[in-house]
Design an enzyme around this catalytic site. Structure first.
Site, PDB file in Angstrom:
ATOM      1  N   ASP A  98      35.803 -15.275 -36.147  1.00 42.23           N
ATOM      2  CA  ASP A  98      35.820 -13.727 -35.136  1.00 42.23           C
ATOM      3  C   ASP A  98      36.248 -12.902 -35.604  1.00 42.23           C
ATOM      4  O   ASP A  98      37.001 -12.505 -36.079  1.00 42.23           O
ATOM      5  CB  ASP A  98      37.270 -14.257 -34.862  1.00 42.23           C
ATOM      6  CG  ASP A  98      37.766 -14.455 -32.823  1.00 42.23           C
ATOM      7  OD1 ASP A  98      37.233 -13.740 -32.844  1.00 42.23           O
ATOM      8  OD2 ASP A  98      38.172 -15.543 -32.649  1.00 42.23           O
ATOM      9  N   ASP A 198      35.693 -10.167 -30.210  1.00 38.16           N
ATOM     10  CA  ASP A 198      36.411 -10.561 -29.611  1.00 38.16           C
ATOM     11  C   ASP A 198      36.765  -9.251 -28.167  1.00 38.16           C
ATOM     12  O   ASP A 198      36.355  -8.049 -28.618  1.00 38.16           O
ATOM     13  CB  ASP A 198      38.043 -10.353 -30.120  1.00 38.16           C
ATOM     14  CG  ASP A 198      39.209 -10.416 -29.174  1.00 38.16           C
ATOM     15  OD1 ASP A 198      39.154 -11.436 -28.903  1.00 38.16           O
ATOM     16  OD2 ASP A 198      40.359  -9.652 -28.978  1.00 38.16           O
ATOM     17  N   GLU A 247      33.437 -11.887 -26.627  1.00 37.74           N
ATOM     18  CA  GLU A 247      33.905 -13.235 -25.202  1.00 37.74           C
ATOM     19  C   GLU A 247      33.905 -11.654 -24.369  1.00 37.74           C
ATOM     20  O   GLU A 247      34.151 -10.199 -24.014  1.00 37.74           O
ATOM     21  CB  GLU A 247      35.262 -12.736 -25.328  1.00 37.74           C
ATOM     22  CG  GLU A 247      35.919 -13.292 -24.626  1.00 37.74           C
ATOM     23  CD  GLU A 247      37.484 -13.051 -25.104  1.00 37.74           C
ATOM     24  OE1 GLU A 247      38.155 -13.769 -24.716  1.00 37.74           O
ATOM     25  OE2 GLU A 247      38.070 -12.405 -25.753  1.00 37.74           O
ATOM     26  N   HIS A 321      41.296 -21.142 -26.811  1.00 43.19           N
ATOM     27  CA  HIS A 321      42.957 -20.864 -27.584  1.00 43.19           C
ATOM     28  C   HIS A 321      43.544 -20.254 -26.578  1.00 43.19           C
ATOM     29  O   HIS A 321      44.681 -20.083 -26.811  1.00 43.19           O
ATOM     30  CB  HIS A 321      43.092 -20.204 -28.552  1.00 43.19           C
ATOM     31  CG  HIS A 321      42.314 -19.474 -29.492  1.00 43.19           C
ATOM     32  ND1 HIS A 321      41.265 -18.560 -28.561  1.00 43.19           N
ATOM     33  CD2 HIS A 321      42.699 -17.820 -28.784  1.00 43.19           C
ATOM     34  CE1 HIS A 321      40.864 -17.728 -28.790  1.00 43.19           C
ATOM     35  NE2 HIS A 321      42.404 -17.222 -28.454  1.00 43.19           N
ATOM     36  N   ASP A 322      42.621 -20.511 -25.713  1.00 42.25           N
ATOM     37  CA  ASP A 322      43.324 -18.828 -24.819  1.00 42.25           C
ATOM     38  C   ASP A 322      43.661 -20.011 -23.243  1.00 42.25           C
ATOM     39  O   ASP A 322      44.188 -19.176 -22.086  1.00 42.25           O
ATOM     40  CB  ASP A 322      42.987 -17.107 -24.296  1.00 42.25           C
ATOM     41  CG  ASP A 322      42.353 -16.778 -24.999  1.00 42.25           C
ATOM     42  OD1 ASP A 322      43.759 -16.768 -25.854  1.00 42.25           O
ATOM     43  OD2 ASP A 322      41.841 -15.695 -24.870  1.00 42.25           O
TER      44      ASP A 322
HETATM   45  C1  GLC Z   1      41.019 -12.630 -26.267  1.00 42.30           C
HETATM   46  C2  GLC Z   1      41.342 -13.522 -27.190  1.00 42.30           C
HETATM   47  C3  GLC Z   1      42.853 -13.422 -27.355  1.00 42.30           C
HETATM   48  C4  GLC Z   1      43.363 -12.470 -27.317  1.00 42.30           C
HETATM   49  C5  GLC Z   1      42.839 -11.219 -26.762  1.00 42.30           C
HETATM   50  C6  GLC Z   1      43.587  -9.404 -27.798  1.00 42.30           C
HETATM   51  O1  GLC Z   1      40.808 -12.814 -24.927  1.00 42.30           O
HETATM   52  O2  GLC Z   1      41.236 -14.262 -27.096  1.00 42.30           O
HETATM   53  O3  GLC Z   1      43.962 -14.481 -27.466  1.00 42.30           O
HETATM   54  O4  GLC Z   1      45.334 -12.099 -27.701  1.00 42.30           O
HETATM   55  O5  GLC Z   1      41.813 -10.972 -26.824  1.00 42.30           O
HETATM   56  O6  GLC Z   1      43.084  -9.585 -28.538  1.00 42.30           O
END
Ligand code: GLC
Ligand code: CA
Length: 550
Positions: A98, A198, A247, A321-322
């Site tokens: 990640d 990310d 993402e 995880h979100d």
């Molecule tokens: C992404 C991650 C999340 C994090 C955010 C900021 O959305 O999946 O867990 O809080 O980025 O890095």
């Protein structure tokens, strides 16, 4: 990696902090992951996505990186990481790291040098003039409050789209882009095969920063002006043939086609989240609303068809995880927990795209249902508690909202056994283990041939066996149905019919009358023969395969 090859892969996401603790400190770690590789190989997955394992003050559980080239001692050593890579490789499994490059922790030495007055490193971040109490724009942080923080040593504001300790990097600066490339090379050299980037569609900020009179500022920096240029640059110099997934926050279909069409040379695939907002009220995650199933289906169809037409590639998933746990959200936590978990899995795993399984999803794990603030750990949730409180929302309602929406629902430790702390740790877990580990756990699933776990294993194996699941043409079915999501996949003369009842009551379906008699590949209930008009049982999913004729 070619799309046709990617199409046969399945990724398993590990939230390292909650997967397996090996030394009793209550925190999952790398040796813990290594000790569970046989379980993961048994499932048949190809890549393990590890959430950030770098040194970090853990304000956002590692998404606040303080050093991109080392391992957080809480999780182990570089040696432990190399062992994990090597042991995974022996089992035919690759490691996906990640990479958090929209921002760094304010503990990172770049930021520390910046506030100590080093101009070179000040240029690594995004600063604007202003006076304390009057931020440069009205943009909001995604974790609540202003997106700007006054920094007294520098005498300016810095931008943070997330927590105040997550300062946004200045991608306009070529030195930042070079650093990113170097970091990717470093991990490639360690044997890493894949990267998850990310919130990567937020890295290109606009030239002029202005107030947003109709939102929180995201329309100015989402899929920003130079995003495609930056991704092309990285692809060309940074990561070569590694598998990459971006993402994409609040993105558009057109951009995602560009991000992933191989002719563009940007990324292998993308996560988009529109289908996980159909239970938000007016786009607000913190206002509960029953899921709008029609909208969910329409979005799945739109993204399947749009990416297919544009030659793009989706990562397909219900959770990470979100996100809350999918059975609690779109299925049934009670009587139909197992069939609804299987139904949801079917809906995703037969799609065109690369499926992601998030730890515990394959057991049908549920939301945590915490009822007190001190049970929550996530900075987004604890911030939100205070914001809702200030807005006058009653305590009970706040916990109803967090109980449904908090990211901690998906972060409670993996449930391995019915024993103390679900076998996750011998110590005190950093976040409580769900009490239902007594009934829902990997050991119980492994002992039951009918379990959700074996169902996932079968779905993974089917994808590898049938090219039609990998690259077949997607077409929606029954678009008007209020309870059923259905589609076909076609390759040559071969057709799959996939039907999924998202309701706790029986649903009549009308399916195409195709020549020949199909084989049922998998289903969440006992077999029932295919018929153009049939009735699905509660949360029934089934996949029928009509073989090529002649
Ligand atoms: C992404 C991650 C999340 C994090 C955010 C900021 O959305 O999946 O867990 O809080 O980025 O890095
Ligand atoms: Ca540990």
């Amino acid at each position: 990696m070619k799309q046709s090859e990617l199409a046969g892969k399945v990724v398993y996401q590990i939230y390292v902090k909650s997967f397996q603790d090996s030394n009793g400190d209550g925190i999952g770690d790398l040796p813990g992951v290594t000790s569970r590789l046989d379980y993961l190989a048994g499932l048949g997955v190809d890549y393990l996505w590890l959430t950030p394992i770098y040194p970090s003050p853990q304000r956002d559980n590692g998404y606040d990186v303080a050093d991109y080239r080392a391992i957080n001692p809480q999780y182990g050593t570089m040696q432990d990481f190399e062992t994990l890579c090597a042991e995974a490789k022996k089992r035919g499994i690759g490691i996906m790291l990640d990479m958090v490059f929209n921002h760094t922790s304010t503990d990172h030495q770049w930021f520390q040098k910046a506030i100590a007055g080093d101009k070179t490193y000040q240029d690594y971040y995004i600063w604007r003039d202003g006076v304390p109490g009057a931020p440069p724009t009205n943009w909001e942080s995604k974790f609540g409050g202003s997106a700007w923080q006054w920094e007294e040593h520098v005498g300016k504001y810095y931008l943070h789209l997330f927590d105040v300790t997550q300062a946004d990097l200045n991608w306009e600066n070529p030195a930042v882009r070079r650093e990113v490339c170097d970091i990717l090379h470093f991990w490639r050299g360690k044997g890493v095969d894949a990267f998850r980037f990310d919130v990567v569609n937020l890295i290109s900020k606009p030239d002029v920063f202005e107030d947003d009179d109709r939102g929180d500022g995201r329309r100015f920096y989402t899929d920003g002006p130079r995003i495609h240029q930056y991704l092309k640059e990285l692809h060309a110099q940074g990561f070569g043939d590694a598998v990459t997934v971006g993402e994409m926050s609040s993105t558009s279909l057109d951009n995602c086609v560009r991000y992933t069409n191989p002719d563009e040379g940007e990324l292998s695939m993308v996560f988009s989240f529109h289908h996980l907002k159909t239970d938000y009220k007016n786009g607000d995650k913190w206002q509960l609303e029953p899921n709008r199933f029609g909208e969910l289906k329409a979005l799945l169809d739109k993204w399947q068809l749009g990416m297919q037409a544009g030659g793009g590639w989706n990562a397909v998933f219900w959770c990470n995880h979100d996100q809350p746990r999918p059975v609690s959200r779109f299925g049934d936590e009670g009587r139909y927990r197992e069939v609804s978990a299987k139904m949801l899995a079917t809906a995703i795993h037969m799609l065109r795209g690369t499926p992601y399984i998030y730890q515990g999803e394959e057991l049908g794990m549920t939301n945590a249902h915490f009822t007190r603030l001190d049970q929550y750990r996530d900075v987004e949730s604890t911030n939100r508690y205070h914001i809702l409180k200030e807005q006058g929302v009653p305590e009970e309602e706040i916990f109803r909202i967090l109980g449904a929406r908090s990211r901690d629902n998906g972060r409670t430790p993996m449930q391995w056994t019915a024993g103390p702390n679900g076998g996750f740790t011998t110590g005190t877990p950093w976040l409580a283990v769900n009490e239902n580990t007594a009934a829902i756990n990997a050991a119980a699933c492994l002992a039951d041939p009918d379990s959700v776990l074996y169902y996932y294993k079968k779905l993974v194996a089917l994808r590898k066996q049938y090219p039609v699941i990998q690259v077949g043409e997607y077409a929606p079915l029954m678009t008007g149905s209020p309870d059923v999501y259905a589609y076909t996949r076609t390759l040559g003369g071969e057709t799959l019919v996939v039907v999924c009842n998202f309701c706790a009551r029986p649903a009549a379906v009308t399916l195409p009358a195709l020549p020949g008699s199909p084989e049922r590949l998998i289903g969440s209930w006992d077999e029932q023969p295919y018929a153009p008009s049939m009735t699905l049982r509660p949360y029934e999913a089934a996949v029928y395969r009509f073989a090529a004729q002649g």
